[in-house]
Design a protein around this motif. Structure first.
Motif, PDB file in Angstrom:
ATOM      1  N   PHE A 114      -2.909   9.883  -7.199  1.00 23.51           N
ATOM      2  CA  PHE A 114      -2.682   9.230  -5.971  1.00 23.51           C
ATOM      3  C   PHE A 114      -1.565   8.224  -5.640  1.00 23.51           C
ATOM      4  CE2 PHE A 114      -4.328   4.984  -4.897  1.00 23.51           C
ATOM      5  CZ  PHE A 114      -4.811   4.982  -3.632  1.00 23.51           C
ATOM      6  N   ALA A 115      -1.431   8.098  -6.738  1.00 24.79           N
ATOM      7  CA  ALA A 115      -0.209   6.844  -6.612  1.00 24.79           C
ATOM      8  C   ALA A 115       0.974   6.622  -5.960  1.00 24.79           C
ATOM      9  CB  ALA A 115       0.670   6.300  -8.438  1.00 24.79           C
ATOM     10  N   PRO A 116       1.561   8.217  -6.592  1.00 22.47           N
ATOM     11  CA  PRO A 116       3.100   8.311  -5.503  1.00 22.47           C
ATOM     12  C   PRO A 116       2.885   8.844  -3.830  1.00 22.47           C
ATOM     13  CG  PRO A 116       2.760   9.859  -7.247  1.00 22.47           C
ATOM     14  CD  PRO A 116       1.092   9.299  -6.908  1.00 22.47           C
ATOM     15  N   VAL A 117       1.353   8.484  -3.578  1.00 25.16           N
ATOM     16  CA  VAL A 117       1.091   8.162  -2.168  1.00 25.16           C
ATOM     17  C   VAL A 117       0.286   7.553  -1.816  1.00 25.16           C
ATOM     18  CG1 VAL A 117       1.924  11.568  -1.701  1.00 25.16           C
ATOM     19  CG2 VAL A 117      -0.667  10.649  -1.946  1.00 25.16           C
ATOM     20  N   SER A 118       0.277   6.592  -2.033  1.00 25.75           N
ATOM     21  CA  SER A 118      -0.730   5.387  -1.848  1.00 25.75           C
ATOM     22  C   SER A 118       0.385   4.605  -0.901  1.00 25.75           C
ATOM     23  CB  SER A 118      -0.958   4.094  -3.625  1.00 25.75           C
ATOM     24  OG  SER A 118       0.757   4.138  -3.698  1.00 25.75           O
ATOM     25  N   ARG A 119       1.191   4.685  -0.743  1.00 31.53           N
ATOM     26  CA  ARG A 119       1.616   3.891   0.418  1.00 31.53           C
ATOM     27  C   ARG A 119       1.699   4.511   1.407  1.00 31.53           C
ATOM     28  NH1 ARG A 119       8.254   2.552   1.851  1.00 31.53           N
ATOM     29  NH2 ARG A 119       7.708   0.878   2.694  1.00 31.53           N
ATOM     30  N   GLU A 120       1.364   5.328   1.444  1.00 33.62           N
ATOM     31  CA  GLU A 120       1.440   6.575   2.973  1.00 33.62           C
ATOM     32  C   GLU A 120       0.100   6.754   2.894  1.00 33.62           C
ATOM     33  OE1 GLU A 120       5.047   7.307   1.634  1.00 33.62           O
ATOM     34  OE2 GLU A 120       3.418   7.636   0.413  1.00 33.62           O
ATOM     35  N   ILE A 121      -0.578   6.761   2.412  1.00 33.90           N
ATOM     36  CA  ILE A 121      -2.593   6.669   2.382  1.00 33.90           C
ATOM     37  C   ILE A 121      -2.251   5.366   2.975  1.00 33.90           C
ATOM     38  CG2 ILE A 121      -4.429   6.423   1.823  1.00 33.90           C
ATOM     39  CD1 ILE A 121      -3.971   9.084  -0.524  1.00 33.90           C
ATOM     40  N   GLY A 122      -2.041   4.368   3.142  1.00 29.21           N
ATOM     41  CA  GLY A 122      -2.305   3.362   2.896  1.00 29.21           C
ATOM     42  C   GLY A 122      -1.517   3.034   4.613  1.00 29.21           C
ATOM     43  N   ALA A 123      -0.192   3.331   5.376  1.00 29.05           N
ATOM     44  CA  ALA A 123       0.274   3.148   6.469  1.00 29.05           C
ATOM     45  C   ALA A 123      -0.795   3.995   7.237  1.00 29.05           C
ATOM     46  CB  ALA A 123       1.357   4.038   6.389  1.00 29.05           C
ATOM     47  N   ALA A 124      -1.724   5.172   6.932  1.00 27.78           N
ATOM     48  CA  ALA A 124      -1.961   6.246   7.240  1.00 27.78           C
ATOM     49  C   ALA A 124      -3.673   5.570   8.011  1.00 27.78           C
ATOM     50  CB  ALA A 124      -1.890   7.291   7.048  1.00 27.78           C
ATOM     51  N   LEU A 125      -4.720   4.567   7.215  1.00 30.10           N
ATOM     52  CA  LEU A 125      -5.343   4.070   7.671  1.00 30.10           C
ATOM     53  C   LEU A 125      -5.662   2.960   7.098  1.00 30.10           C
ATOM     54  CD1 LEU A 125      -7.446   7.180   4.659  1.00 30.10           C
ATOM     55  CD2 LEU A 125      -6.846   7.047   6.955  1.00 30.10           C
ATOM     56  N   HIS A 126      -4.801   1.907   7.428  1.00 32.94           N
ATOM     57  CA  HIS A 126      -4.386   0.636   7.022  1.00 32.94           C
ATOM     58  C   HIS A 126      -4.636  -0.185   5.385  1.00 32.94           C
ATOM     59  CE1 HIS A 126      -3.056   0.985  12.202  1.00 32.94           C
ATOM     60  NE2 HIS A 126      -4.383   1.874  11.093  1.00 32.94           N
TER      61      HIS A 126
END
Length: 440
Positions: free
Chosen positions: A52-64
């Motif tokens: 989860f942590a390595p892609v948390s920024r990408e999840i945040g950007a995609a899902l606000h």
């Protein structure tokens, strides 16, 4: 029906003792088999936990999702993992390690599949919290198996090698999640690890073992002529839940001390594991792949540290507390170096991340081993769960939620100074464990 299900998990019954020639032939082979399966199991648990942590920024950007929302997911996972490690660790002490580990792996694989198929914040918070609870099933059966097949004099070396499994798994998780997200989107960072965990569950059900007695072999103390101080008969008796807590856990003052120390050790550990990739991307200009690489560097450096210091602790009479305390001193310098390294020197940041990994995983490993040293192999899951519960409910929640909050509203430098202060507190508390030695 519930009674039948719980009965299915009961420890494997002992078989008639094999002839001495068979014992000599099978014991080394089965010792390798339990180590191999425990290593692969724990590495895979991290593949479906640290993704989860390595892609948390990408999840945040995609899902606000903002940093506070990401912090809530990390904190929820940590709380559930802490509770799960204690509750499920107690159940693991009273279960067949083979069945317990395989079922746990299937459950965490399913939660990863569902998480990747979901785009709603509340669902993500609930699912990753549930994954944290299920992940609490992982340590107990592995440590139960190892503590039954390897004696007290071997613990530092064996647990040192075994603990590198979560560095291997954690390092692979970071790079695998980043590469999957880069090529196929963030959802694949959960689908691919979920598929790996499903295959691993089948492997564990086929390959893992419970106790030596379940294979017709003598206890490891007899095989290695390394008997515990309290005697063989008591050492082999399965314990009730009341005995686990009220005889071996709650009255043990030193166990309470290392549990409290674990709060601050976990802050030092997970500050870089959970937030390191995001910090490097936000402050030091790292790419998505470079952020994932930082996780691999931390984990693989940690593996080297645990192998080296695990071996050393056996050479100095099992003094895990002394070795852990000595590692915390240069760890302070490593965190200070990360704070003062200017942007544009990513190679130096990576070197410092490697030094953090090499040092911080030594007390992470030894606090678990000391919980076994201070109790008995029949209570290893419960003792480790008790110590881990403090680390996750205290340490990981504080850094998961607190570090994200500080970074969101005050910036990364104050957040890292807070980590430095917690590392110093861990050093002071670990100093009181300087002379702790195995009971066995």
């Amino acid at each position: 029906m519930l009674t039948d299900l719980l009965g299915w998990f009961h420890p494997a019954p002992p078989r008639p003792r094999l002839p001495p020639a068979e014992v000599e032939r099978l014991y080394p082979r089965y010792r390798w088999r339990i180590f191999e399966s425990a290593f692969i199991a724990y590495a895979t648990f991290y593949v479906v936990r640290n993704n989860f942590a390595p892609v948390s920024r990408e999840i945040g950007a995609a899902l606000h999702y903002d940093k506070a929302m990401i912090g809530n997911i990390l904190a929820g996972t940590a709380i559930a993992y802490g509770i799960g490690k204690l509750v499920m660790g107690c159940l693991a002490d009273r279960s067949d390690a083979r069945k317990y580990a395989a079922v746990a792996m299937l459950l965490t694989a399913a939660l990863n599949f569902i998480f990747g198929a979901t785009t709603h914040y509340s669902a993500h918070l609930i699912l990753w919290t549930l994954n944290g609870f299920v992940q609490g099933m992982g340590y107990g059966p592995c440590s139960r198996g190892l503590s039954h097949w390897f004696s007290a004099r071997e613990r530092g070396t064996v647990f040192g090698f075994w603990n590198t499994s979560h560095n291997v798994g954690g390092g692979i998780a970071g790079l695998l999640a980043a590469k999957c997200a880069e090529h196929w989107g963030w959802t694949s960072a959960f689908f691919v690890p979920g598929l790996i965990a499903t295959c691993c569950a089948v492997y564990l059900f086929w390959r893992m073992l419970d106790t030596p007695q379940s294979q017709g072999l003598p206890p490891v103390e007899e095989y290695k002529n390394d008997y515990p101080a309290e005697g063989t008969e008591r050492h082999e008796r399965e314990l009730t839940t009341r005995e686990l807590f009220f005889t071996y856990i709650l009255p043990n003052k030193m166990l309470w001390l290392i549990a409290i120390a674990n709060i601050f050790v976990y802050i030092a550990r997970y500050s870089m594991v959970d937030w390191g990739p995001t910090y490097l991307k936000d402050v030091k200009g790292a790419s998505l792949a470079q952020g994932g690489l930082s996780t691999l560097i931390i984990e693989f450096s940690g593996a080297v540290g645990m192998l080296t210091m695990g071996w050393l602790s056996d050479r100095v009479g099992g003094r895990r507390g002394m070795v852990s305390t000595l590692c915390m001193i240069p760890l302070l310098g490593a965190f200070a170096g990360i704070i003062f390294t200017p942007p544009g020197m990513l190679w130096l940041d990576m070197c410092l991340f490697g030094l953090v990994g090499f040092l911080v995983y030594v007390p992470v490993m030894f606090l678990g081993v000391m919980s076994l040293d201070l109790t008995t192999k029949k209570a290893v899951g419960t003792a480790a769960g008790f110590v881990g519960c403090f680390g996750n409910l205290g340490g990981r929640v504080i850094q998961g939620k607190g570090l994200g909050w500080i970074a969101q509203y005050y910036g990364w430098d104050p957040a890292l100074w807070a980590v430095l202060g917690c590392t110093f507190i861990a050093l002071v508390l670990l100093a009181f464990t300087w002379n702790v030695r195995p009971r066995g």
